[in-house]
Design an enzyme around this catalytic site. Structure first.
Site, PDB file in Angstrom:
ATOM      1  N   ASP A  26      -2.675  -4.119   8.529  1.00 22.54           N
ATOM      2  CA  ASP A  26      -2.248  -2.942   7.767  1.00 22.54           C
ATOM      3  C   ASP A  26      -1.717  -1.850   8.678  1.00 22.54           C
ATOM      4  O   ASP A  26      -2.328  -1.544   9.717  1.00 22.54           O
ATOM      5  CB  ASP A  26      -3.451  -2.349   7.012  1.00 22.54           C
ATOM      6  CG  ASP A  26      -3.572  -2.877   5.599  1.00 22.54           C
ATOM      7  OD1 ASP A  26      -2.539  -3.182   4.983  1.00 22.54           O
ATOM      8  OD2 ASP A  26      -4.718  -2.977   5.120  1.00 22.54           O
ATOM      9  N   GLU A  72      -3.121  -4.564  -6.406  1.00 27.65           N
ATOM     10  CA  GLU A  72      -4.530  -4.155  -6.477  1.00 27.65           C
ATOM     11  C   GLU A  72      -4.799  -3.411  -7.785  1.00 27.65           C
ATOM     12  O   GLU A  72      -4.118  -2.413  -8.094  1.00 27.65           O
ATOM     13  CB  GLU A  72      -4.879  -3.261  -5.276  1.00 27.65           C
ATOM     14  CG  GLU A  72      -6.335  -2.789  -5.310  1.00 27.65           C
ATOM     15  CD  GLU A  72      -6.897  -2.368  -3.966  1.00 27.65           C
ATOM     16  OE1 GLU A  72      -6.175  -2.398  -2.955  1.00 27.65           O
ATOM     17  OE2 GLU A  72      -8.093  -2.012  -3.942  1.00 27.65           O
TER      18      GLU A  72
END
Ligand code: KIV
Length: 253
Positions: free
Chosen positions: A85, A183
């Site tokens: 990330d 998500e």
């Protein structure tokens, strides 16, 4: 030995309708174990801020911390595709996005992930132009948790939310993302995105109809027992096993 997993392998799995298992790994032993289990997609997620470093959310994670953990996971030399990330504020401009993505690649990442859609289009295009494979992240964006009033909210419930997800997904597809994490997206919208776009959708709390599923590994195995998201069914209670083992050892001294 199995062939090395690449972004092309992940896309071929989508085309064949083969479910893509993805998990987070923050260090050498976990990357090695998950690779031995045949998990094809690994992520040094900035969730490490919460489940390893003890921060209250992911916004405090630094580039130096991401590099440190990416180096550790990469030492496992996994057959799986290993990504990392870009942390909060590491991709505020296209130049910052490319230079920080290069730092993660130098640490061993084979793809990078960042949160957002249309608002980070120039950054995604710059990363792709630099030849660095990219995975997007739509729906609930943990790096924006403070703007959300500290709540992890489901996305895509109303027309505006649905339209925004479609627009952001189109931007990411055009900008060159080979995958997108979804998500906390409502399952029908996650299914629509999965069917409509060429990138592989990797769901987390977004229903069963994504191309793959990702979880934060400590949630799955129970090494962070103090909080487990509602959508996770832990497969073991490692914290309890650790407590039992340590107490047995201590009492036997
Ligand atoms: O940070 C992370 O671990 C993630 C996954 C949950 C997708 O972004």
């Amino acid at each position: 030995m199995n062939p090395k997993i690449t972004p092309a392998t992940i896309l071929a799995m989508k085309r064949r309708g083969e479910k893509i298992a993805a998990l987070t790994a923050y260090d050498y032993p976990m990357a090695k174990l998950l690779d031995e289990c045949g998990v094809p997609l690994l992520l040094v997620g900035d969730s490490l801020g919460m489940v390893v470093l003890g921060y209250p959310n992911t916004t405090l994670v630094s580039m130096a911390e991401m590099e440190h953990h990416t180096r550790a996971a990469a030492r496992a030399k996994p057959n799986a595709l290993l990504g990392a990330d870009l942390p909060f504020h590491a991709y505020d401009t296209p130049d910052a996005a490319v230079s920080n993505a290069r730092r993660l690649v130098a640490a061993g990442a084979e793809y990078v992930k960042a949160e957002g859609g249309r608002e980070i289009r120039p950054q995604v295009r710059a990363i792709a132009a630099a030849g660095i494979p990219f995975i997007g992240h739509l729906g609930m964006l943990p790096q924006h948790i403070l703007e959300e009033g500290g709540k992890y909210r489901i996305k895509g419930r109303d027309d505006a939310g649905h339209a925004k997800l479609l627009d952001d997904a189109a931007v990411l597809a055009e900008a060159g993302a080979f995958g997108v994490v979804l998500e906390l997206v409502t399952p029908p919208v996650a299914q629509e995105l999965t069917r409509s776009f060429p990138f592989a959708t990797i769901g987390i709390g977004s229903g069963p109809d994504c191309d793959g599923q990702i979880l934060v590994t400590p949630d799955l195995i129970g090494t962070f027992p103090w909080f487990t998201p509602k959508f996770v069914k832990p497969q073991c209670n490692a914290a309890e096993q650790i407590r039992t083992a340590i107490q047995a050892w201590r009492l036997a001294l």
